[in-house]
Design a protein around this motif. Sequence first.
Motif, mmCIF file in Angstrom:
data_model
loop_
_atom_site.group_PDB
_atom_site.id
_atom_site.type_symbol
_atom_site.label_atom_id
_atom_site.label_comp_id
_atom_site.label_asym_id
_atom_site.label_seq_id
_atom_site.Cartn_x
_atom_site.Cartn_y
_atom_site.Cartn_z
ATOM 1 N N PHE A 30 0.836 -1.188 0.000
ATOM 2 C CA PHE A 30 0.000 0.000 0.000
ATOM 3 C C PHE A 30 0.872 1.239 0.000
ATOM 4 C CE2 PHE A 30 -2.572 -3.288 2.028
ATOM 5 C CZ PHE A 30 -3.743 -3.195 1.283
ATOM 6 N N LEU A 31 0.544 2.181 -0.880
ATOM 7 C CA LEU A 31 1.257 3.448 -0.938
ATOM 8 C C LEU A 31 0.561 4.458 -0.025
ATOM 9 C CD1 LEU A 31 1.919 3.523 -4.783
ATOM 10 C CD2 LEU A 31 3.413 2.698 -2.957
ATOM 11 N N GLU A 32 1.235 5.568 0.240
ATOM 12 C CA GLU A 32 0.688 6.574 1.148
ATOM 13 C C GLU A 32 -0.664 7.099 0.688
ATOM 14 O OE1 GLU A 32 3.170 9.718 2.536
ATOM 15 O OE2 GLU A 32 4.893 8.384 2.723
ATOM 16 N N ASP A 33 -0.866 7.174 -0.620
ATOM 17 C CA ASP A 33 -2.135 7.700 -1.136
ATOM 18 C C ASP A 33 -3.269 6.668 -1.084
ATOM 19 O OD1 ASP A 33 -1.570 5.941 -3.204
ATOM 20 O OD2 ASP A 33 -1.378 7.475 -4.740
ATOM 21 N N GLY A 34 -2.980 5.486 -0.535
ATOM 22 C CA GLY A 34 -4.004 4.450 -0.415
ATOM 23 C C GLY A 34 -4.037 3.473 -1.574
ATOM 24 N N SER A 35 -3.320 3.786 -2.645
ATOM 25 C CA SER A 35 -3.281 2.859 -3.775
ATOM 26 C C SER A 35 -2.393 1.675 -3.419
ATOM 27 C CB SER A 35 -2.783 3.562 -5.044
ATOM 28 O OG SER A 35 -1.465 4.028 -4.860
ATOM 29 N N GLU A 36 -2.497 0.635 -4.202
ATOM 30 C CA GLU A 36 -1.697 -0.551 -3.946
ATOM 31 C C GLU A 36 -1.045 -1.023 -5.231
ATOM 32 O OE1 GLU A 36 -4.029 -4.483 -3.644
ATOM 33 O OE2 GLU A 36 -5.475 -3.001 -2.968
ATOM 34 N N PHE A 37 -0.038 -1.835 -5.085
ATOM 35 C CA PHE A 37 0.559 -2.475 -6.250
ATOM 36 C C PHE A 37 0.855 -3.923 -5.922
ATOM 37 C CE2 PHE A 37 4.296 -0.838 -4.049
ATOM 38 C CZ PHE A 37 5.236 -1.839 -4.211
ATOM 39 N N VAL A 68 -5.317 -3.272 -10.473
ATOM 40 C CA VAL A 68 -4.107 -3.921 -10.997
ATOM 41 C C VAL A 68 -4.437 -5.332 -11.483
ATOM 42 C CG1 VAL A 68 -1.787 -4.718 -10.386
ATOM 43 C CG2 VAL A 68 -2.631 -2.553 -9.502
ATOM 44 N N VAL A 69 -5.285 -6.029 -10.767
ATOM 45 C CA VAL A 69 -5.675 -7.388 -11.155
ATOM 46 C C VAL A 69 -6.489 -7.348 -12.447
ATOM 47 C CG1 VAL A 69 -7.013 -9.424 -10.485
ATOM 48 C CG2 VAL A 69 -5.561 -8.263 -8.810
ATOM 49 N N GLU A 70 -7.362 -6.377 -12.567
ATOM 50 C CA GLU A 70 -8.143 -6.243 -13.805
ATOM 51 C C GLU A 70 -7.219 -6.005 -14.994
ATOM 52 O OE1 GLU A 70 -11.882 -3.705 -15.678
ATOM 53 O OE2 GLU A 70 -11.278 -3.366 -13.603
ATOM 54 N N ARG A 71 -6.225 -5.155 -14.815
ATOM 55 C CA ARG A 71 -5.264 -4.874 -15.880
ATOM 56 C C ARG A 71 -4.481 -6.131 -16.246
ATOM 57 N NH1 ARG A 71 -2.322 -0.921 -13.545
ATOM 58 N NH2 ARG A 71 -4.133 0.394 -13.770
ATOM 59 N N ARG A 72 -4.039 -6.884 -15.238
ATOM 60 C CA ARG A 72 -3.268 -8.114 -15.492
ATOM 61 C C ARG A 72 -4.122 -9.144 -16.227
ATOM 62 N NH1 ARG A 72 1.472 -10.158 -16.868
ATOM 63 N NH2 ARG A 72 1.996 -12.081 -15.812
ATOM 64 N N ALA A 73 -5.361 -9.315 -15.780
ATOM 65 C CA ALA A 73 -6.267 -10.271 -16.438
ATOM 66 C C ALA A 73 -6.481 -9.892 -17.900
ATOM 67 C CB ALA A 73 -7.600 -10.332 -15.693
ATOM 68 N N ASN A 74 -6.689 -8.612 -18.164
ATOM 69 C CA ASN A 74 -6.874 -8.150 -19.545
ATOM 70 C C ASN A 74 -5.625 -8.387 -20.376
ATOM 71 O OD1 ASN A 74 -9.525 -7.321 -19.159
ATOM 72 N ND2 ASN A 74 -8.940 -5.231 -18.614
ATOM 73 N N ASN A 75 -4.448 -8.099 -19.801
ATOM 74 C CA ASN A 75 -3.186 -8.300 -20.523
ATOM 75 C C ASN A 75 -2.972 -9.758 -20.914
ATOM 76 O OD1 ASN A 75 -2.510 -5.616 -20.325
ATOM 77 N ND2 ASN A 75 -1.139 -5.870 -18.584
ATOM 78 N N LEU A 76 -3.405 -10.666 -20.046
ATOM 79 C CA LEU A 76 -3.199 -12.094 -20.307
ATOM 80 C C LEU A 76 -4.311 -12.724 -21.139
ATOM 81 C CD1 LEU A 76 -1.885 -13.246 -16.814
ATOM 82 C CD2 LEU A 76 -0.555 -12.770 -18.887
ATOM 83 N N GLY A 77 -5.432 -12.034 -21.281
ATOM 84 C CA GLY A 77 -6.556 -12.599 -22.026
ATOM 85 C C GLY A 77 -7.437 -13.504 -21.184
ATOM 86 N N ILE A 78 -7.401 -13.331 -19.863
ATOM 87 C CA ILE A 78 -8.266 -14.110 -18.971
ATOM 88 C C ILE A 78 -9.685 -13.578 -19.118
ATOM 89 C CG2 ILE A 78 -8.774 -14.673 -16.552
ATOM 90 C CD1 ILE A 78 -5.718 -14.563 -16.067
ATOM 91 N N ALA A 79 -10.583 -14.437 -19.587
ATOM 92 C CA ALA A 79 -11.923 -13.997 -19.982
ATOM 93 C C ALA A 79 -12.868 -13.736 -18.817
ATOM 94 C CB ALA A 79 -12.540 -15.030 -20.926
ATOM 95 N N HIS A 80 -12.677 -14.420 -17.718
ATOM 96 C CA HIS A 80 -13.640 -14.350 -16.612
ATOM 97 C C HIS A 80 -12.938 -13.848 -15.352
ATOM 98 C CE1 HIS A 80 -16.247 -16.647 -19.262
ATOM 99 N NE2 HIS A 80 -15.207 -17.449 -19.465
#
Length: 174
Positions: A30-37, A68-80
């Motif tokens: 978690f970063l100071e601004d509340g975002s995560e990686f 971040v998970v949504e971006r990773r799923a899209n990058n890999l072509g995970i449909a669901h």
Amino acid sequence: MDTQLLQRGETIKLAVFDVDGVLTDGRLYFLEDGSEFKSFSTLDGQGIKMLIASGVATAIISGRKSPVVERRANNLGIAHLFQGREDKLVVLDGLLAELGLSYEQVAYLGDDLPDLPVIRRVGLGMAVANAAPFVREHAHGVTQARGGEGAAREFCELILRAQGNLDTALAAYL
């Protein structure tokens, strides 16, 4: 290679992954601004791409929600992609109804207690090497690699090998 795991992998039509502790090392940043990686393994990503190319559908069911998970799923072509869902068996029930598949046609890779009902129900339920001991004890098999460090790749290659598609998938890079 475990013969029973290969037999279980022969009929898999859908591979489902947890995220934290499976596609990542399980640490939450978690970063100071509340975002995560999160940190993902490129080896795992390539394994998932090869599995999709072989005709196996893929899904993520995660208890946490992260862009971040949504971006990773899209990058890999995970449909669901299902996020923010601790009731993973309920989610899977709906997905199976949508896809017209049975539990025996599903492989699942998890690491902690919320994954256990699915691991115990599907045709091939596996845990990563660093999964909670109780989860490892009840899984059909345990990867040699830890979550976020090649466990998903190992899982994908097991399914590809079981279905006679690993050599073809690898030959594409020769």
